[in-house]
Write a protein that holds these residues in place. Structure first.
Motif, PDB file in Angstrom:
ATOM      1  N   PRO A   1       1.014  -1.388  -0.037  1.00 37.14           N
ATOM      2  CA  PRO A   1       0.007   0.153   0.151  1.00 37.14           C
ATOM      3  C   PRO A   1       1.078   1.116   0.229  1.00 37.14           C
ATOM      4  O   PRO A   1       1.659   0.907   0.672  1.00 37.14           O
ATOM      5  N   LEU A   2       0.517   2.655  -0.250  1.00 38.83           N
ATOM      6  CA  LEU A   2       0.752   3.509   0.021  1.00 38.83           C
ATOM      7  C   LEU A   2       1.713   4.035   1.018  1.00 38.83           C
ATOM      8  O   LEU A   2       0.855   3.137   1.798  1.00 38.83           O
ATOM      9  N   GLU A   3       2.900   4.739   1.276  1.00 35.95           N
ATOM     10  CA  GLU A   3       2.935   4.512   2.552  1.00 35.95           C
ATOM     11  C   GLU A   3       3.091   5.842   3.429  1.00 35.95           C
ATOM     12  O   GLU A   3       3.001   6.155   4.550  1.00 35.95           O
ATOM     13  N   PHE A   4       3.309   6.943   2.018  1.00 32.65           N
ATOM     14  CA  PHE A   4       3.021   8.135   2.215  1.00 32.65           C
ATOM     15  C   PHE A   4       1.659   9.540   1.453  1.00 32.65           C
ATOM     16  O   PHE A   4       1.006  10.033   2.134  1.00 32.65           O
ATOM     17  N   PHE A   5       1.398   9.207   0.594  1.00 34.20           N
ATOM     18  CA  PHE A   5       0.374   9.416  -0.446  1.00 34.20           C
ATOM     19  C   PHE A   5      -1.218   9.348  -0.532  1.00 34.20           C
ATOM     20  O   PHE A   5      -1.044   7.916   0.676  1.00 34.20           O
ATOM     21  N   THR A   6      -2.380  10.147  -0.228  1.00 29.63           N
ATOM     22  CA  THR A   6      -3.011   9.773  -0.050  1.00 29.63           C
ATOM     23  C   THR A   6      -3.813   9.474  -2.062  1.00 29.63           C
ATOM     24  O   THR A   6      -2.495   9.906  -2.616  1.00 29.63           O
ATOM     25  N   ASP A   7      -4.510   9.203  -1.931  1.00 30.60           N
ATOM     26  CA  ASP A   7      -5.262   8.362  -3.381  1.00 30.60           C
ATOM     27  C   ASP A   7      -4.826  10.087  -4.625  1.00 30.60           C
ATOM     28  O   ASP A   7      -4.669   9.726  -5.120  1.00 30.60           O
ATOM     29  N   ALA A   8      -5.521  11.078  -3.813  1.00 29.71           N
ATOM     30  CA  ALA A   8      -5.596  11.912  -4.666  1.00 29.71           C
ATOM     31  C   ALA A   8      -4.237  12.721  -4.870  1.00 29.71           C
ATOM     32  O   ALA A   8      -3.721  12.746  -5.599  1.00 29.71           O
ATOM     33  N   GLU A   9      -2.702  12.836  -4.215  1.00 30.77           N
ATOM     34  CA  GLU A   9      -1.628  13.252  -4.195  1.00 30.77           C
ATOM     35  C   GLU A   9      -1.273  12.094  -5.398  1.00 30.77           C
ATOM     36  O   GLU A   9      -0.416  12.472  -5.904  1.00 30.77           O
ATOM     37  N   TYR A  10      -1.673  10.793  -5.263  1.00 25.08           N
ATOM     38  CA  TYR A  10      -0.796   9.864  -5.815  1.00 25.08           C
ATOM     39  C   TYR A  10      -1.084   9.897  -7.573  1.00 25.08           C
ATOM     40  O   TYR A  10       0.024  10.379  -8.270  1.00 25.08           O
ATOM     41  N   ALA A  11      -2.376  10.428  -7.707  1.00 25.39           N
ATOM     42  CA  ALA A  11      -3.184  10.486  -8.875  1.00 25.39           C
ATOM     43  C   ALA A  11      -2.015  12.122  -8.675  1.00 25.39           C
ATOM     44  O   ALA A  11      -2.654  11.750 -10.419  1.00 25.39           O
ATOM     45  N   PHE A  12      -1.669  12.753  -8.276  1.00 19.38           N
ATOM     46  CA  PHE A  12      -1.309  14.473  -9.264  1.00 19.38           C
ATOM     47  C   PHE A  12       0.067  13.655  -9.520  1.00 19.38           C
ATOM     48  O   PHE A  12       0.701  14.384 -10.279  1.00 19.38           O
ATOM     49  N   VAL A  13       0.878  13.318  -8.630  1.00 18.92           N
ATOM     50  CA  VAL A  13       2.281  12.753  -9.046  1.00 18.92           C
ATOM     51  C   VAL A  13       2.514  11.791 -10.126  1.00 18.92           C
ATOM     52  O   VAL A  13       3.550  12.046 -10.762  1.00 18.92           O
ATOM     53  N   ALA A  14       1.813  10.842  -9.895  1.00 20.13           N
ATOM     54  CA  ALA A  14       1.994   9.722 -11.172  1.00 20.13           C
ATOM     55  C   ALA A  14       1.358  10.650 -12.341  1.00 20.13           C
ATOM     56  O   ALA A  14       1.600  10.215 -12.976  1.00 20.13           O
ATOM     57  N   ALA A  15       0.164  10.921 -12.803  1.00 16.82           N
ATOM     58  CA  ALA A  15       0.034  12.418 -13.959  1.00 16.82           C
ATOM     59  C   ALA A  15       1.195  12.775 -14.503  1.00 16.82           C
ATOM     60  O   ALA A  15       1.435  13.053 -15.741  1.00 16.82           O
ATOM     61  N   ALA A  16       1.569  13.480 -13.097  1.00 17.32           N
ATOM     62  CA  ALA A  16       3.260  14.265 -14.050  1.00 17.32           C
ATOM     63  C   ALA A  16       4.037  13.402 -14.310  1.00 17.32           C
ATOM     64  O   ALA A  16       5.117  14.376 -14.654  1.00 17.32           O
ATOM     65  N   SER A  17       4.709  12.828 -13.682  1.00 10.66           N
ATOM     66  CA  SER A  17       5.928  11.746 -14.059  1.00 10.66           C
ATOM     67  C   SER A  17       5.576  11.456 -15.247  1.00 10.66           C
ATOM     68  O   SER A  17       5.934  11.375 -15.947  1.00 10.66           O
ATOM     69  N   ALA A  18       3.961  11.537 -15.729  1.00 14.41           N
ATOM     70  CA  ALA A  18       3.954  10.714 -16.603  1.00 14.41           C
ATOM     71  C   ALA A  18       4.170  11.609 -17.999  1.00 14.41           C
ATOM     72  O   ALA A  18       4.217  11.925 -19.285  1.00 14.41           O
ATOM     73  N   ARG A  19       3.883  13.364 -17.241  1.00 20.22           N
ATOM     74  CA  ARG A  19       3.936  14.237 -18.023  1.00 20.22           C
ATOM     75  C   ARG A  19       5.887  14.347 -18.518  1.00 20.22           C
ATOM     76  O   ARG A  19       6.262  14.785 -19.952  1.00 20.22           O
ATOM     77  N   PHE A  20       6.203  14.161 -17.340  1.00 23.90           N
ATOM     78  CA  PHE A  20       8.208  14.410 -17.176  1.00 23.90           C
ATOM     79  C   PHE A  20       8.954  13.160 -17.966  1.00 23.90           C
ATOM     80  O   PHE A  20       9.525  13.624 -18.925  1.00 23.90           O
ATOM     81  N   VAL A  21       8.215  12.288 -18.088  1.00 25.21           N
ATOM     82  CA  VAL A  21       9.413  11.312 -18.604  1.00 25.21           C
ATOM     83  C   VAL A  21       8.151  10.563 -19.387  1.00 25.21           C
ATOM     84  O   VAL A  21       7.951   9.386 -18.985  1.00 25.21           O
ATOM     85  N   PRO A  22       6.983  11.191 -20.478  1.00 25.83           N
ATOM     86  CA  PRO A  22       5.920  10.011 -21.177  1.00 25.83           C
ATOM     87  C   PRO A  22       6.054   8.650 -21.762  1.00 25.83           C
ATOM     88  O   PRO A  22       7.365   8.442 -22.018  1.00 25.83           O
ATOM     89  N   ALA A  23       5.095   8.088 -21.421  1.00 24.11           N
ATOM     90  CA  ALA A  23       5.405   6.849 -22.514  1.00 24.11           C
ATOM     91  C   ALA A  23       4.967   7.554 -23.795  1.00 24.11           C
ATOM     92  O   ALA A  23       4.146   8.246 -23.576  1.00 24.11           O
ATOM     93  N   ASN A  24       5.729   6.709 -24.658  1.00 23.45           N
ATOM     94  CA  ASN A  24       5.258   7.025 -26.945  1.00 23.45           C
ATOM     95  C   ASN A  24       5.771   6.330 -27.388  1.00 23.45           C
ATOM     96  O   ASN A  24       5.851   4.553 -26.305  1.00 23.45           O
TER      97      ASN A  24
END
Lengths: 260, 594
Positions: free
Chosen positions: A60-83
């Motif tokens: 399980p997540l150790e620090f983030f809330t679900d909402a925080e995780y969703a933000f960080v996940a979305a940002a990481s996908a823009r920083f180094v995107p899958a393409n």
């Protein structure tokens, strides 16, 4: 699917650096700076900040809330995107790396000097904010989601890729900075942490299946490159290894948990 | 405070210089206590490849370094600003634990040019005194190259340096550095092997009429046994070198050169996890003496260690800090220009140009001193008023080089910072396409000293022992920016001649950025001088004001040269210690008349 988080995450006040150091904690901490050395009867924040974690399944997540995780996940996908060149930072589990980093004692700042007074200073004087990285994430993510709603009508995670990029650019260019909003500092921290999560040893929870090291062409940690010294830089055809061995050995040991 | 039994000498800091002091004094039969604030570290088990090959832990999280929470400095650019604490490890990285910064160093083991030791007179003679800006306080060293030469030789043999001599007793040798001062002997080991990128640099530089030579490397190129009988094994170029301890007994450090012998000697007691908080002082004026050292151990107990002599052997910053908090010597006052402790602080003006090549390099293969160098632009090896130098001439110079240190993947994925940091599809493209094809041509530039660049005690921020933090007042001045620009222009020329496409270049100018790692080549603050009005210590490292305190390390340097400091740190320490054992031990007194 977002992983399950703690029901009640710590509040910002609990993450801010109010702790006052004693000589005792400092000196005990010293013994752990290199984990193989020292006096095992004491724990310490500095030591845990620097020593590697034990190899353990992603749960399980150790620090983030679900909402925080969703933000960080979305940002990481823009920083180094899958393409079309392959998977990116999200697929490598960089956000799970960040989650573990922030869950550590001191919220990522256990080894920093965090005594006051805090003054704004200049960028060339470095981090001068009275917040640990964990507190910075906890405070800034809702602020950035508010900015996303005001500018584009939805939470960051629900924006189009173009609008996400526009918001990230505004953060980077200091356009969203204000007295109590450290958007550009948060941007730099999040980008740095994402790259760490993409490219560090899988031991730390990211770089899943060596996605990062395959991306950059790093064959892993090996002790003897003498046979390849005069190799004219040709690609080296060896399986990638980390400190614990091949991807399979990490997979067997780390990925059979309850993670996403 | 409880007292320990008195000893002949106490050493504060057990790194590069502290172990040399211990070796010399135990050989002389003295009883010594060495205090080290960090833990014991040894090749096995602490530096094993399965421990060390962790970029995140040792580069990003600074696993072998002094953490700011333990000890840090405050920083400002000039006296009109408020200094603020360096809260995270940044521009420099100070080693923690036995071996100190000589554990994580790159192993680049250069001698200074003979003229470096007479910098002021040489440049004044050559270009007239006007070349020195009014506020520049760079000066001649108290020691000369000829005096140091035997000690350079001894230190290089202790460390098993791998290199190509360029000048043995005045005879120039092809393939070595023609600007080198005369050596009494060859390097103890032949130079390291080369890789594609260093061969390309060598060829391009040679065709430009320059004189490239292999970096003198403290990585053994073959099995080696040093004069103390300590053995090293050949380097395997694992790439986890600068920033790490070596698990292969290949990179020289106190652990692979001196410690195995000195720790067996009966006169030495090493106390780790013991922080020397201040030197106990007594007397006034000519009778000012150290009586011992107060330290705090891992059980939080405060002790007095009485001693006849005190050796201050910590990192540059910490040498100055310990003397200032102990009121040992007079603190420097930049307004009046009086006082010596804290003056002539200098750093290193490191510049570079990055190039993209068609060729592929496998940049993860490497060693901290695997490189080719040209010295054509160091010190006064070129005409500072000649056609290459455009605009106003400057004092100083530096080497231009290509190193393949071993670039790990996190460092290889980070481009720019702050508002210029690269991200998104462009970052991914650069990660995928540039890592194997980029090389950096770099310059290790000198840094002159200035009246208003100095170290003192911070009025606001304190460490965990209640002592004021050391305050660093530092910026990059126009002379040094001009020099850096000149050197990076040379980097660009060589990189282009190698066939590279310039990606970016960085010649240093103010305001100095304390957040970006540059080097750990901080120097000055307790500088050596020929007379007591010009520095803190004489050429043997003995304090002018307190003759039973000896200070070793780069804090002795009156300004920084255009290359890495360690060989000169070792040579100046061995030079001083010879005089201490020869003359001071039989008859404790000032070794140079004031």
């Amino acid at each position: 699917m977002a992983p399950t988080s703690h029901s009640s995450p710590p509040k910002i006040e609990e993450l801010e650096p109010r702790w006052r150091l004693t000589r005792r904690t400092i000196l005990r901490g010293l013994a752990f700076v290199v984990a193989a050395v020292g006096l095992p009867r004491f724990g310490s924040a500095i030591a845990r900040a620097i020593a590697p974690p034990t190899l353990q399944p992603i749960g399980p997540l150790e620090f983030f809330t679900d909402a925080e995780y969703a933000f960080v996940a979305a940002a990481s996908a823009r920083f180094v995107p899958a393409n079309d060149t392959g998977p990116g930072a999200l697929e490598a589990d960089a956000p799970r790396y960040i989650d573990r980093k922030l869950a550590a004692p001191g919220g990522g700042a256990a080894a920093w000097y965090m005594d006051g007074p805090f003054e704004p200073g200049m960028p060339t004087q470095g981090w001068q904010v009275d917040l640990t990285p964990a507190a910075l994430y906890r405070r800034t993510i809702p602020q950035m989601n508010n900015a996303a709603k005001n500018l584009y009508g939805a939470d960051f995670k629900d924006l189009s890729a173009a609008n996400q990029d526009a918001l990230l650019t505004a953060m980077q260019k200091k356009e969203l900075d204000a007295d109590s909003i450290h958007a550009s500092l948060f941007f730099a921290t999040l980008l740095n942490d994402t790259i760490e999560g993409l490219m560090s040893d899988p031991l730390y929870g990211g770089n899943k299946d060596f996605i990062g090291w395959k991306m950059i062409g790093f064959p892993g940690v090996r002790y003897n490159w003498l046979p390849w010294l005069d190799h004219e830089g040709e690609p080296i055809d060896l399986p990638i290894v980390g400190m614990y061995g091949t991807a399979e050995s990490y997979g067997a040991r780390m990925r059979k948990g309850t993670g996403p | 405070m409880r007292h320990k039994p008195p000893v002949d000498a106490v050493i504060c800091g057990f790194g590069a210089t502290g172990v040399l002091v211990a070796e010399a004094l135990t050989r002389a039969g003295l009883s010594i206590v060495a205090l080290e604030r960090g833990p014991m570290l040894n090749t096995a088990p602490d530096f094993q490849p399965s421990v060390m090959q962790d970029e995140l832990r040792f580069q990003n999280r600074h696993g072998l370094m002094v953490q700011p929470r333990l000890s840090t400095q405050t920083f400002r650019h000039n006296a009109s600003e408020t200094a603020l604490p360096i809260r995270r490890v940044g521009a420099w990285q100070i080693g923690l634990g036995v071996g100190g910064s000589a554990v994580h160093w790159a192993g680049q083991c250069f001698r200074y040019s003979p003229n470096e030791f007479r910098l002021r007179s040489q440049f004044e003679h050559q270009y007239g005194p006007g070349i020195f800006p009014q506020d520049m306080t760079s000066q001649d060293w108290a020691v000369t190259y000829d005096e140091l030469e035997p000690y350079y030789d001894r230190f290089e043999k202790l460390l098993g340096v791998s290199g190509q001599a360029g000048n043995i007793k005045g005879r120039l040798i092809e393939g070595g550095n023609p600007f080198e001062g005369p050596r009494s002997d060859e390097y103890p080991n032949p130079p390291l092997a080369r890789v594609k990128a260093t061969r390309m640099f060598d060829k391009a530089a040679r065709e430009m009429g320059l004189s490239p030579y292999p970096c003198p490397a403290a990585q053994a190129s073959r099995p080696y046994t040093n004069p103390l009988g300590v053995r090293m094994g050949p380097c395997t170029f694992c790439g986890f070198c600068s920033g790490y301890g070596c698990g292969n007994y290949s990179k020289s450090s106190p652990q692979t050169s001196v410690l195995p012998v000195v720790l067996q000697r009966s006169g030495l007691e090493l106390r780790t996890l013991s922080v020397a908080t201040h030197i106990l002082m007594s007397g006034k004026g000519k009778d000012r003496r150290a009586k011992g050292v107060v330290y705090v151990d891992a059980q939080n107990e405060e002790w007095v260690q009485p001693a006849e002599m005190v050796f201050v052997c910590a990192f540059t910053m910490d040498n100055v800090h310990l003397l200032l908090v102990s009121s040992a010597g007079t603190a420097y006052d930049p307004v009046s220009g009086t006082g010596q402790i804290g003056r002539n602080y200098a750093f290193q003006i490191w510049g570079y140009a990055n190039f993209l090549f068609k060729e592929r390099f496998n940049p993860f293969i490497g060693a901290g001193a695997l490189g080719q160098i040209v010295d054509n632009y160091d010190c006064d090896n070129f005409d500072h008023a000649g056609p290459l130098v455009t605009g106003k001439p400057f004092v100083g110079g530096g080497y231009v080089a290509l190193f393949q240190y071993g670039t790990p993947p996190i460092a290889g994925s980070s481009f720019g910072s702050g508002e210029t940091a690269v991200w998104g599809a462009e970052l991914k493209r650069k990660i995928r396409e540039e890592y194997h094809h980029v090389q950096q041509v770099q310059s290790m530039g000198a840094n002159q000293s200035y009246r208003d660049v100095f170290l003192d005690l911070d009025p606001t921020y304190k460490d965990s022992f209640g002592r004021p933090l050391l305050r660093v007042t530092y910026d990059i001045k126009p002379n040094d920016h001009r020099m850096s620009n000149f050197l990076v222009d040379r980097c660009v020329e060589i990189g282009r001649a190698m066939g590279g496409t310039l990606l970016d270049r960085n010649s240093r100018k103010g305001p100095f950025d304390v957040t970006v790692f540059q080097t750990t080549h901080n120097c000055g603050g307790t500088i050596q001088s020929a007379t007591p009005d010009k520095g803190a210590v004489n050429k043997f490292g003995q304090m002018w004001e307190v003759p039973n305190i000896f200070v070793y390390g780069a804090s002795q340097f009156p300004q920084n040269a255009g290359r890495n400091p360690t060989d000169t740190v070792g040579a100046t320490t061995l030079f001083g210690l010879d005089e201490v054992t020869r003359r001071y031990l039989p008859s404790p007194a000032p070794l140079v008349d004031a």
